[in-house]
Design an enzyme around this catalytic site. Structure first.
Site, PDB file in Angstrom:
ATOM      1  N   CYS A  54       0.835  -1.210   0.000  1.00 18.00           N
ATOM      2  CA  CYS A  54       0.000   0.000   0.000  1.00 18.00           C
ATOM      3  C   CYS A  54       0.866   1.256   0.000  1.00 18.00           C
ATOM      4  CB  CYS A  54      -0.921  -0.011   1.227  1.00 18.00           C
ATOM      5  SG  CYS A  54      -2.063   1.381   1.248  1.00 18.00           S
ATOM      6  N   CYS A  58       0.425   4.867   6.925  1.00 17.46           N
ATOM      7  CA  CYS A  58      -0.183   4.649   8.243  1.00 17.46           C
ATOM      8  C   CYS A  58       0.817   3.919   9.156  1.00 17.46           C
ATOM      9  CB  CYS A  58      -1.470   3.839   8.096  1.00 17.46           C
ATOM     10  SG  CYS A  58      -2.530   4.450   6.771  1.00 17.46           S
ATOM     11  N   CYS A  61       0.539   0.192  10.260  1.00 14.47           N
ATOM     12  CA  CYS A  61       0.076  -0.838   9.339  1.00 14.47           C
ATOM     13  C   CYS A  61       1.173  -1.716   8.738  1.00 14.47           C
ATOM     14  CB  CYS A  61      -0.733  -0.190   8.210  1.00 14.47           C
ATOM     15  SG  CYS A  61      -1.556  -1.453   7.210  1.00 14.47           S
ATOM     16  N   CYS A  98     -16.233  -9.496   5.723  1.00 11.13           N
ATOM     17  CA  CYS A  98     -15.651  -8.192   5.448  1.00 11.13           C
ATOM     18  C   CYS A  98     -14.431  -8.365   4.550  1.00 11.13           C
ATOM     19  CB  CYS A  98     -15.273  -7.535   6.774  1.00 11.13           C
ATOM     20  SG  CYS A  98     -14.555  -5.909   6.568  1.00 11.13           S
ATOM     21  N   CYS A 130     -19.351  -6.693   3.715  1.00  7.43           N
ATOM     22  CA  CYS A 130     -18.755  -5.418   4.090  1.00  7.43           C
ATOM     23  C   CYS A 130     -17.467  -5.287   3.294  1.00  7.43           C
ATOM     24  CB  CYS A 130     -18.471  -5.453   5.583  1.00  7.43           C
ATOM     25  SG  CYS A 130     -17.484  -4.086   6.181  1.00  7.43           S
ATOM     26  N   CYS A 190     -19.518   1.696   9.028  1.00  8.13           N
ATOM     27  CA  CYS A 190     -18.722   1.085  10.090  1.00  8.13           C
ATOM     28  C   CYS A 190     -17.487   1.953  10.250  1.00  8.13           C
ATOM     29  CB  CYS A 190     -18.346  -0.343   9.680  1.00  8.13           C
ATOM     30  SG  CYS A 190     -17.166  -1.116  10.790  1.00  8.13           S
ATOM     31  N   ARG A 262     -17.636  -3.103  18.101  1.00  5.51           N
ATOM     32  CA  ARG A 262     -16.855  -4.309  17.776  1.00  5.51           C
ATOM     33  C   ARG A 262     -15.519  -4.329  18.513  1.00  5.51           C
ATOM     34  NH1 ARG A 262     -17.254  -4.302  12.444  1.00  5.51           N
ATOM     35  NH2 ARG A 262     -19.214  -5.394  12.740  1.00  5.51           N
TER      36      ARG A 262
HETATM   37  N1  SAM Z   1      -6.762   0.279   3.385  1.00  8.26           N
HETATM   38  C1  SAM Z   1      -8.028   0.458   3.944  1.00  8.26           C
HETATM   39  C2  SAM Z   1      -8.084   1.608   4.908  1.00  8.26           C
HETATM   40  O1  SAM Z   1      -7.048   2.082   5.363  1.00  8.26           O
HETATM   41  O2  SAM Z   1      -9.196   2.047   5.210  1.00  8.26           O
HETATM   42  C3  SAM Z   1      -8.595  -0.774   4.615  1.00  8.26           C
HETATM   43  C4  SAM Z   1      -7.741  -1.664   5.471  1.00  8.26           C
HETATM   44  S1  SAM Z   1      -7.095  -0.992   6.966  1.00  8.26           S
HETATM   45  C5  SAM Z   1      -5.973  -2.261   7.400  1.00  8.26           C
HETATM   46  C6  SAM Z   1      -8.449  -1.033   8.117  1.00  8.26           C
HETATM   47  C7  SAM Z   1      -8.203  -0.590   9.549  1.00  8.26           C
HETATM   48  O3  SAM Z   1      -7.508  -1.600  10.285  1.00  8.26           O
HETATM   49  C8  SAM Z   1      -7.393   0.654   9.795  1.00  8.26           C
HETATM   50  O4  SAM Z   1      -8.139   1.797   9.621  1.00  8.26           O
HETATM   51  C9  SAM Z   1      -7.000   0.493  11.255  1.00  8.26           C
HETATM   52  O5  SAM Z   1      -7.958   1.085  12.102  1.00  8.26           O
HETATM   53  C10 SAM Z   1      -6.980  -1.021  11.458  1.00  8.26           C
HETATM   54  N2  SAM Z   1      -5.604  -1.530  11.649  1.00  8.26           N
HETATM   55  C11 SAM Z   1      -4.651  -1.629  10.712  1.00  8.26           C
HETATM   56  N3  SAM Z   1      -3.499  -2.107  11.214  1.00  8.26           N
HETATM   57  C12 SAM Z   1      -3.709  -2.301  12.527  1.00  8.26           C
HETATM   58  C13 SAM Z   1      -2.899  -2.755  13.607  1.00  8.26           C
HETATM   59  N4  SAM Z   1      -1.626  -3.090  13.417  1.00  8.26           N
HETATM   60  N5  SAM Z   1      -3.443  -2.845  14.829  1.00  8.26           N
HETATM   61  C14 SAM Z   1      -4.754  -2.509  15.017  1.00  8.26           C
HETATM   62  N6  SAM Z   1      -5.560  -2.056  14.047  1.00  8.26           N
HETATM   63  C15 SAM Z   1      -5.056  -1.949  12.808  1.00  8.26           C
HETATM   64  C1  DTB Z   2     -11.142  -2.753  11.698  1.00  3.10           C
HETATM   65  O1  DTB Z   2     -11.493  -1.768  12.366  1.00  3.10           O
HETATM   66  N1  DTB Z   2     -10.288  -3.680  12.099  1.00  3.10           N
HETATM   67  C2  DTB Z   2     -10.086  -4.677  11.085  1.00  3.10           C
HETATM   68  C3  DTB Z   2     -11.091  -4.257   9.997  1.00  3.10           C
HETATM   69  N2  DTB Z   2     -11.601  -3.025  10.492  1.00  3.10           N
HETATM   70  C4  DTB Z   2     -10.726  -4.209   8.598  1.00  3.10           C
HETATM   71  C5  DTB Z   2      -8.660  -4.774  10.652  1.00  3.10           C
HETATM   72  C6  DTB Z   2      -7.716  -5.045  11.786  1.00  3.10           C
HETATM   73  C7  DTB Z   2      -6.361  -5.190  11.205  1.00  3.10           C
HETATM   74  C8  DTB Z   2      -5.350  -5.602  12.216  1.00  3.10           C
HETATM   75  C9  DTB Z   2      -3.992  -5.670  11.663  1.00  3.10           C
HETATM   76  C10 DTB Z   2      -3.764  -6.694  10.604  1.00  3.10           C
HETATM   77  O2  DTB Z   2      -4.215  -7.862  10.745  1.00  3.10           O
HETATM   78  O3  DTB Z   2      -3.063  -6.370   9.626  1.00  3.10           O
HETATM   79 FE1  SF4 Z   3      -2.871   1.154   3.393  1.00  2.18          FE
HETATM   80 FE2  SF4 Z   3      -2.712  -0.005   5.800  1.00  2.18          FE
HETATM   81 FE3  SF4 Z   3      -3.127   2.601   5.629  1.00  2.18          FE
HETATM   82 FE4  SF4 Z   3      -5.103   0.905   4.878  1.00  2.18          FE
HETATM   83  S1  SF4 Z   3      -4.262   1.173   6.931  1.00  2.18           S
HETATM   84  S2  SF4 Z   3      -4.407   2.755   3.788  1.00  2.18           S
HETATM   85  S3  SF4 Z   3      -3.822  -0.766   4.039  1.00  2.18           S
HETATM   86  S4  SF4 Z   3      -1.276   1.524   4.936  1.00  2.18           S
END
Ligand code: SAM
Ligand code: DTB
Ligand code: SF4
Length: 325
Positions: A54, A58, A61, A98, A130, A190, A262
């Site tokens: 990506c 973030c 992530c 989802c 979702c 959501c 959730r």
């Molecule tokens: N790329 C899309 C976005 O950013 O909306 C969808 C996927 S993103 C991984 C969805 C959500 O997962 C993020 O907004 C964040 O709140 C959560 N998330 C991502 N990495 C995480 C982590 N290491 N620990 C907890 N929550 C995480």
């Molecule tokens: C949300 O709030 N939590 C989920 C879902 N929406 C998409 C994602 C959690 C991701 C946790 C880190 C990972 O597994 O990469």
């Molecule tokens: Fe990309 Fe992860 Fe950020 Fe979603 S949360 S926009 S997958 S870097």
């Protein structure tokens, strides 16, 4: 009857958050029982349909291309693979699937056409579908709605102030715009966030202020505890104390009483007792399955055993759009 409010002030929410813990849980539980069936938990299954690589930065992530993490990049899955995963999730008792993609935004190309096909297919199986695909336009939201999308996940993550420290490649307003587009297409919203990023209690409260001020409250609010991922800037963050998670869930339940709260990422690091407190504090949904998007989650059978111990049942089909206020 407790009134559903959209005018909570930061001070009021802070007062709620700082209530003595057991009193806070008790109050949240009462409100939960007033608005929802406290014996039911909505179970969602997560599937990463496009993983890693990506362009966004973030800091939490695992999927950002800017960090050197263990995640294997995987291009968009095929429709039949997704439909097979949906069958498995359905057999396991999940009422919602989802689909998550590591995209900054949706582009109008063949990949999006393929996602629309996935949505149609999963929807035809009678599951709530979702998606969480990054930013989307009003037209794209409408196309997803036409394909039968039930809900769209797009988190605001934290307060506007703290957002700038966590992500520099997009703004809080970008996030709010997408949520607005989703709402306009009549898709269930959501939206929640993460705690444990290094934010203050005021940041957490400000996030809840933004969510509770929305004209229509999100139908579901995920509260994630940061899963620290090696290689990301937040890899050394201490784990979120369970008491913070309980406080955050209870406060969310009190200020957004009708929503599905959730208990999202971070459960693999929590004890059963800790999770029991989260359910008492008003959590009524989880992600089940041994993987979230890239990080581990408790084993499905272990979760069903947990429900048995707590006397909770997975709701087959939660109607989250129950005339929200
Ligand atoms: N790329 C899309 C976005 O950013 O909306 C969808 C996927 S993103 C991984 C969805 C959500 O997962 C993020 O907004 C964040 O709140 C959560 N998330 C991502 N990495 C995480 C982590 N290491 N620990 C907890 N929550 C995480
Ligand atoms: C949300 O709030 N939590 C989920 C879902 N929406 C998409 C994602 C959690 C991701 C946790 C880190 C990972 O597994 O990469
Ligand atoms: Fe990309 Fe992860 Fe950020 Fe979603 S949360 S926009 S997958 S870097």
């Amino acid at each position: 009857m407790t009134e559903v409010r959209h005018n909570w002030t930061v001070e009021e929410i802070l007062d709620v958050y700082n209530t003595p813990l057991l009193e806070l849980v008790n109050r949240a539980q009462q409100i939960h029982r007033e608005f929802n069936n406290a014996g039911e938990v909505q179970v969602s299954s997560l599937l990463s349909i496009k993983t890693g690589g990506c362009v966004e930065d973030c800091s939490y992530c695992a999927q950002s291309a800017r960090y050197n993490t263990d995640v294997e990049v995987m291009k968009l899955m095929g429709v039949s693979q997704v439909l097979a995963a949906a069958d498995k999730a359905l057999a396991g008792g999940a009422s919602r699937l989802c689909l998550g993609a590591a995209w900054r935004e949706v582009k109008d190309n063949s990949d999006f056409e393929r996602v629309l096909e996935m949505v149609r297919g999963v929807n035809e199986k009678g599951m709530e579908v979702c998606c969480t695909l990054g930013m989307i336009s009003e037209t794209q939201a409408q196309q997803l709605a036409d394909a039968g999308l039930y809900a769209y996940n797009h988190n605001i993550d934290t307060s506007e102030d703290s957002y700038k420290k966590i992500i520099t490649t997009r703004s809080y307003d970008d996030r709010l715009d997408t949520i607005h587009n989703v709402r306009k297409a009549n898709i269930s919203v959501c939206s929640g966030g993460i705690i444990g990023l290094g934010e203050t209690v005021e940041d957490r409260v400000n996030m809840l202020k933004t969510l509770s001020s929305m004209e229509i409250h999100p139908e579901s609010v995920p509260i994630n505890a940061l899963v620290p991922v090696a290689g990301t800037p937040l890899e050394n963050q201490p784990l979120v104390p369970i008491w913070d998670m309980v406080r955050m869930i209870a406060t969310t339940r009190i200020v957004i009483p009708q929503t599905v709260v959730r208990l999202s990422a971070g459960r693999a690091q929590m004890s059963l007792e800790g999770q029991a407190l989260c359910f008492m504090a008003g959590a009524n949904s989880i992600f089940a399955g041994d993987k979230l998007l890239t990080t581990p989650n408790p084993d499905f059978n272990a979760d069903m055993e947990m429900f048995k111990i707590f006397g909770l049942t997975p709701s087959k089909s939660v109607k989250e759009v129950h005339s929200p206020s």
